[in-house]
Enzyme design. Structure first.
Site: not given
Length: 357
Positions: A163, A271
């Site tokens: 990230k 997701k």
């Protein structure tokens, strides 16, 4: 057999560390379990686990909406097929609560398969298949990120996702360069996730610097909703782009098709809890494959209940590339389960049992 009662159980998951993203730091996460019963026997369970600051559903309305869903499910017959389970889930849960839709689908598929946490009958559930996953590096101090990188390498991961976008970009580049100096692209696949952190006027410059490190892809380099900018970016990018937040709230098949036709990304990230559940995920995949767009799935930091469903969905879809399904070890108080990780792969350890809820 009928569903004779239904209930919800709230659970606050506690992170083992402060999990940093460009949207802030996560310390805990609320989730809700939807439990279906027949004659006081638990026959199905699903998880509704929205993520504060990302999911579209209002968290203060979750329990009210789940109670309404429970009332509608009582008295229903056990679905005889996946398609019927999806129809029921669509009827009882609104589009505005995608994680609830996912919970209902999961619980009904569990019911259909005998209440054994069996969502899709594939070799994964029987401990005969493993799924490759990426090792996730959370934002934090340079020292903390280096520590995570070392742990993932030692653990046998050959795909790392980092990230980026919250700390200094030069520090992030330095960390990525340190990995690449030790491991070639053939040895370690590197992915990055910006969570929309880059400004449109600076993004090409940053992507060019990242591309020089032979990265696999970058997730959501600019904020979602900037369709024209993202379209131009996907056309001109030196680094493959994966849409993530861009898919939120796009529910109709025609709207999904329109979005991917316009932007033409190199990849999409799926997701289920964020994009409307399992049926919606299958629709995105159908469109992506029609357009030769790559895809992979990731969890949305669910507990092992939701993670189990996504892992089994990945197995059902016969995935080959690493998926983002390594989040089961994030919490102090996750639900104990057979979901395990070894050497950069997740698998279902049939020797382990599920914790009772």
């Amino acid at each position: 057999m009928q569903i004779t009662s239904a209930s919800i159980q709230h659970h606050t998951l506690q992170f083992r560390f402060e999990a940093g993203t460009s949207r802030g730091t996560l310390k805990e996460k609320d989730t809700w379990y939807l439990k279906l019963f027949s004659d006081n026997h638990l026959i199905g369970i699903g998880e509704a686990g929205p993520l504060k600051g990302l999911s579209i559903e209002p968290l203060d309305q979750m329990e009210i909406e789940l109670e309404r869903v429970c009332e509608q499910l009582i008295g229903m017959q056990i679905p005889e097929s996946m398609e019927i389970a999806f129809e029921i889930a669509q009827d009882v849960s609104p589009d505005g609560f995608p994680s609830i839709r996912f919970a209902v689908e999961t619980a009904l598929l569990d019911v259909m398969h005998g209440g054994k946490k069996l969502i899709f009958d594939t070799p994964f559930y029987w401990g005969k298949e493993r799924i490759p996953i990426n090792g996730l590096i959370w934002m934090g101090s340079e020292e903390f990120m280096q520590q995570q990188i070392h742990e993932k390498m030692v653990s046998g991961f050959d795909c790392i996702k980092m990230k980026i976008g919250a700390i200094d970009f030069e520090t992030e580049l330095k960390l990525l360069k340190s990995i690449r100096a030790q491991y070639s692209p053939n040895e370690i696949t590197l992915r990055v996730d910006a969570n929309g952190a880059f400004a449109p006027e600076e993004v090409i410059s940053k992507l060019t610097q990242l591309a020089a490190l032979d990265l696999h892809s970058i997730e959501q380099p600019i904020k979602a909703g900037q369709i024209k900018e993202m379209t131009k970016l996907c056309d001109a990018t030196p680094l493959p782009i994966a849409l993530d937040e861009e898919l939120i709230g796009v529910n109709a098949y025609e709207d999904k098709l329109k979005l991917l036709k316009q932007i033409q990304p190199q990849y999409i990230i799926l997701k289920p809890s964020l994009i409307g559940g399992i049926k919606s995920t299958l629709e995105w995949i159908k469109i992506a494959e029609l357009m030769n767009t790559g895809w992979w799935m990731t969890s949305m930091l669910e507990s092992n209940i939701g993670l189990n469903a996504i892992c089994q969905l990945a197995s059902y879809l016969k995935v080959k590339m690493p998926q983002g399904l390594g989040t089961g070890q994030l919490y102090h108080n996750n639900i104990a389960s057979p979901i395990s990780i070894d050497n950069g792969e997740t698998f279902y350890d049939v020797e382990k049992e599920w914790e009772k809820l």
